[in-house]
Design an enzyme around this catalytic site. Structure first.
Site, PDB file in Angstrom:
ATOM      1  N   SER A 296       0.785  -1.244   0.000  1.00  9.72           N
ATOM      2  CA  SER A 296       0.000   0.000   0.000  1.00  9.72           C
ATOM      3  C   SER A 296       0.814   1.292   0.000  1.00  9.72           C
ATOM      4  O   SER A 296       0.295   2.341  -0.350  1.00  9.72           O
ATOM      5  CB  SER A 296      -0.948   0.006   1.196  1.00  9.72           C
ATOM      6  OG  SER A 296      -1.874  -1.041   1.036  1.00  9.72           O
ATOM      7  N   THR A 297       2.077   1.244   0.415  1.00 12.81           N
ATOM      8  CA  THR A 297       2.873   2.489   0.348  1.00 12.81           C
ATOM      9  C   THR A 297       2.972   2.968  -1.097  1.00 12.81           C
ATOM     10  O   THR A 297       3.152   4.151  -1.357  1.00 12.81           O
ATOM     11  CB  THR A 297       4.304   2.272   0.901  1.00 12.81           C
ATOM     12  OG1 THR A 297       4.856   1.121   0.294  1.00 12.81           O
ATOM     13  CG2 THR A 297       4.304   2.112   2.408  1.00 12.81           C
TER      14      THR A 297
END
Lengths: 584, 99
Positions: A296-297
């Site tokens: 998700s980063t």
């Protein structure tokens, strides 16, 4: 008439002259043999016996941190060597060596090595290298024939395990084998000198002559701050032990200069005493070497592409109520159940379903170009060896699911330093500044010119500002709440990625990589940080494992940098709720 | 053969010349010897300076090792029983005099 006496005298004279002439002939023959026929061989023997040429080792340059603290320095040490007499029986040579066994703690391996060299009639044999002065004095007192000393340098790391992966190590000959020691070996090592030593028939040294003066290596100043590095290592260690993870890495940088302030990898190694079995592990600096799917980063790249291409606006909403979305027959799920989310909320709550929809709206070409512009798939040009490019497949190789996968940080492998560079782009209002770890090196001006950084723009200032607001929301009310520091403006993004399992050829459901990338903002960005934790047990989300490490490290670094709390650090924050209500 | 008679003045000049030559030669030899001795002494002192510089570097390195943060923290915590400062115990001074 000559008398009998005269005859005898003549005869004796002739005999005497004959023998004298014979002696002269023999002498001439022998001299010719020595001076003409065997001249070169005998001269070589004399030189070998009387003269010894030794290398004078230059002092290797010192490595300092940005505040002038010593991180690595060479200190003089004595090395013991043995030069046997020509024709000296092997047994006698070995007896001399055995007399040193106790004083120098010679192992059976050492003795075997020396024995083999004696058997080969080696004229120069190392007995023990880089011993301390006490042992050297003890050996001197023994007055053993053929035992001599040479001054060498031993690399010493006063901070022990601090910044071990950055500094790297040198081998026994003081040649850099990894890290900065390897990368800047040509600068640090200097140039060797040469010394001629003349000995008499009893092998006593009577004259020293320096044929070539050694040139000492030059010093290097790193961008690392010893205290920040220490804080990062301490907090990383605590975090990894708490989550029972396999390893972890933390990098802290100054976004506007690209200077790396700390780069910690756990587990640590004491550079002054590295077990040989761990040498390879030390040589791998996971911060620049390890490839992982960012998860998700990576949504910050998707959001950048969406804002930059104007494919999505702040008040666009995405239906995430199903909790999953099917792409090319495969279901992509959310970590939690959401309703309809606005664009900022999708990022703030890290909804996979919402981000996939954003990705689909952007399209593969724009997304691909944005990933490329952010610098993924190529080295960040940090001045450390063994940096990996990462794995970023060309557009031709993308499949039906690739847009969705890339949108949420899968199907792409990155290094922690690449992700840090990505958050730095946002902190620097859209421009890319490559990370660097050497602040000052004595390289020529031409090289400096070539290295002058170019600052290409990746995203517009407006996009970067909007993203910063969204990422502030992540820390204020989203998945990164654990990274919130009271009184400071923190932006960031959490990431939890399933690890690739080579045995099944797919992603593991039990092993994860938890990460958090973030930045502390003031009038200017203060510092940025990435935390990556491999395979945490129990809690495994980035927001649960990596974000607290960020908070603890950042709080201490802020205190160290004497940055006081801001009065209204959140006054610029526009919450997701506000966006939804007003549509602005 | 008549032996030449030297007057006192000539003898004095001769002796003076001999003494001057001896003095010059003595000075030259003394100067050379002193130069060589000074050379040796300079060499010794240079060697001593080099050794002292090495010693200073070694001591600096040892000092750096003794002051490593790890050791300082250990002593502060274990021996001096110190605790990290709490947020409320920290006062930041505003040197810019901004309100």
């Amino acid at each position: 008439m000559r008398s009998l006496y005269q005859k005898k005298v003549k005869k004796r004279t002739i005999i005497l002259v004959f023998f004298f002439m014979l002696w002269i002939c023999l002498l001439i023959f022998r001299l010719t043999q020595l001076q003409v026929i065997n001249h070169s061989r005998l001269k070589a023997e004399v030189v070998e016996q009387n003269q010894n040429r030794y290398v004078i080792h230059p002092k290797r340059g010192t490595i300092y941190d940005r505040t002038g603290n010593i991180l690595a320095r060479s200190i003089p040490r004595k090395s013991v060597f043995f030069t046997p007499f020509k024709g000296e029986p092997h047994k006698l040579q070995l007896e001399t060596i055995l007399m040193l066994k106790k004083v120098l703690n010679l192992s059976s391996g050492d003795l075997q090595r020396i024995k083999a060299r004696i058997a080969k009639n080696d004229p120069f044999i190392w007995v023990k290298r880089k011993i301390d002065s006490e042992k050297a004095d003890k050996v001197k007192k023994l007055h053993l024939n053929g035992i001599h000393f040479m001054e060498e340098n031993k690399r010493f790391y006063p901070q022990g395990k601090l910044a071990a992966h950055i500094l790297g190590r040198v081998n026994i000959d003081d040649i850099g084998a990894s890290g900065i020691e390897y990368k800047y070996n040509s600068v640090l090592e200097g140039k060797k000198g040469e010394r001629l030593i003349l000995r008499d028939a009893k092998r006593r040294e009577y004259r020293f002559e320096t044929i070539k003066e050694p040139i000492d290596g030059k010093d290097i100043i790193l961008t690392i701050d010893e205290t920040i590095q220490y804080i990062a290592e301490k907090e990383l260690e605590k975090g990894v032990l708490k989550s029972k993870a396999d390893w972890g890495t933390v990098i802290i940088s100054h976004p506007s200069t690209g200077e790396i302030l700390a780069m910690a990898n756990y587990p640590f190694f004491n550079l002054n005493n590295i077990p040989p079995s761990l040498l390879l592990k030390l040589d791998r600096n996971k911060a620049i070497h390890h490839l992982f799917d960012p998860g998700s980063t990576f949504k910050i790249i998707t959001a950048s592409a969406a804002l930059e291409s104007e494919s999505v606006s702040f008040n666009d909403s995405f239906d995430c109520s199903e909790g999953a979305i099917k792409v090319a027959g495969k279901a992509i799920r959310d970590h939690d159940r959401f309703e309809t989310l606005s664009f900022p909320e999708v990022i703030i709550h890290s909804s996979n379903v919402g981000t996939v929809q954003i990705g689909q709206r952007i399209g593969e070409e724009i997304l691909f170009n944005m990933i490329k512009t952010f610098g993924f798939g190529k080295k960040t040009k940090i001045d450390l060896p063994a940096e990996e490019n990462g794995i970023f497949r060309s557009l031709d190789e993308w499949t039906d699911i690739s847009v969705a996968s890339h949108s949420i940080g899968y199907e792409i492998s990155v290094t922690p330093i690449q992700m840090l560079q990505a958050i730095n782009i946002i902190a620097n209002k859209g421009i890319i500044i490559h990370p660097k770890i050497v602040k000052k090196s004595p390289i020529s001006s031409d090289e400096v010119k070539e290295r002058l950084p170019q600052y290409p723009r990746v995203i517009s200032e407006e996009t970067a500002s909007k993203l910063a607001l969204i990422l502030q929301g992540v820390v204020q009310e989203g998945t990164g709440k654990a990274a919130h520091i009271e009184g400071y403006s923190v932006v960031g993004k959490t990431g939890t990625a399933q690890k690739y399992d080579p045995s099944t050829g797919g992603y593991s459901s039990s092993a994860h990589i938890a990460s958090f990338i973030g930045c502390v903002l003031g009038d200017e960005p203060v510092f940025s940080m990435i935390v990556v934790i491999d395979d945490p047990k129990g809690q495994f989300y980035g927001g649960q494992v990596a974000a607290p490490i960020f908070r603890e490290t950042a709080s201490k670094v802020l205190r160290y940098l004497h940055i006081p709390r801001q009065k209204n650090p959140v006054e610029t924050l526009i919450t997701a709720k506000y966006w939804r209500q007003t549509g602005e | 053969m008549v032996r030449k008679k030297y007057n006192k003045k000539e003898i004095a000049i001769g002796i003076s010349c001999i003494i001057t030559v001896i003095l010059i030669l003595s000075f030259y030899i003394w100067h050379q010897t002193e130069s060589i001795n000074l050379g040796y002494r300079t060499g010794e002192l240079e060697e001593e300076v080099l050794n002292l510089k090495k010693e200073v570097e070694k001591l600096e390195t040892i000092k750096s090792s003794l002051l490593s943060l790890d050791k300082v923290e250990k002593i502060a915590k274990d021996e001096l029983k110190m605790d990290p400062a709490k947020d409320e115990q920290i006062i930041y001074e505003n040197f810019n005099n901004n309100p």
